[in-house]
Scaffold this motif. Structure first.
Motif, PDB file in Angstrom:
ATOM      1  N   GLY A   1       0.580  -1.309   0.362  1.00 59.31           N
ATOM      2  CA  GLY A   1      -0.181   0.090  -0.067  1.00 59.31           C
ATOM      3  C   GLY A   1       0.789   1.032  -0.228  1.00 59.31           C
ATOM      4  O   GLY A   1       0.654   2.456  -0.624  1.00 59.31           O
TER       5      GLY A   1
ATOM      6  N   ILE B   1      -8.449   6.227  -1.809  1.00 61.10           N
ATOM      7  CA  ILE B   1      -8.052   5.092  -0.793  1.00 61.10           C
ATOM      8  C   ILE B   1      -8.873   5.079   0.237  1.00 61.10           C
ATOM      9  O   ILE B   1      -9.548   4.141   0.372  1.00 61.10           O
TER      10      ILE B   1
ATOM     11  N   LEU C   1     -11.235   1.461   0.498  1.00 63.86           N
ATOM     12  CA  LEU C   1     -10.197   0.840   2.155  1.00 63.86           C
ATOM     13  C   LEU C   1     -12.050   1.156   3.620  1.00 63.86           C
ATOM     14  O   LEU C   1     -12.570   0.257   3.791  1.00 63.86           O
TER      15      LEU C   1
ATOM     16  N   TYR D   1     -14.060  -2.942   4.041  1.00 59.93           N
ATOM     17  CA  TYR D   1     -14.752  -3.018   5.741  1.00 59.93           C
ATOM     18  C   TYR D   1     -15.508  -3.191   5.198  1.00 59.93           C
ATOM     19  O   TYR D   1     -16.168  -3.871   6.361  1.00 59.93           O
TER      20      TYR D   1
END
Length: 51
Positions: free
Chosen positions: A13, A27, A31, A35
């Motif tokens: 990353g 980004i 993410l 999640y």
């Protein structure tokens, strides 16, 4: 040589952000989306597809 998964993901990353320079909102979306998908009804389907 065994490398922990969290360390490998952190290194990939970091290098990806440094070399490719994606926008920060992209980004954050990736993410947050990952999640949320991991805690959704689709988690078993994704788990079977990955394995």
């Amino acid at each position: 040589m065994q490398v922990p998964l969290w360390f490998a993901l952190l290194a990939v990353g970091y290098l990806g952000v440094k070399l490719i320079r994606p926008p920060w909102w992209l980004i954050a979306v990736l993410l947050l989306g990952g999640y949320l998908l991991a805690d959704s009804l689709f988690a078993p389907v994704i788990d079977n597809a990955v394995k």
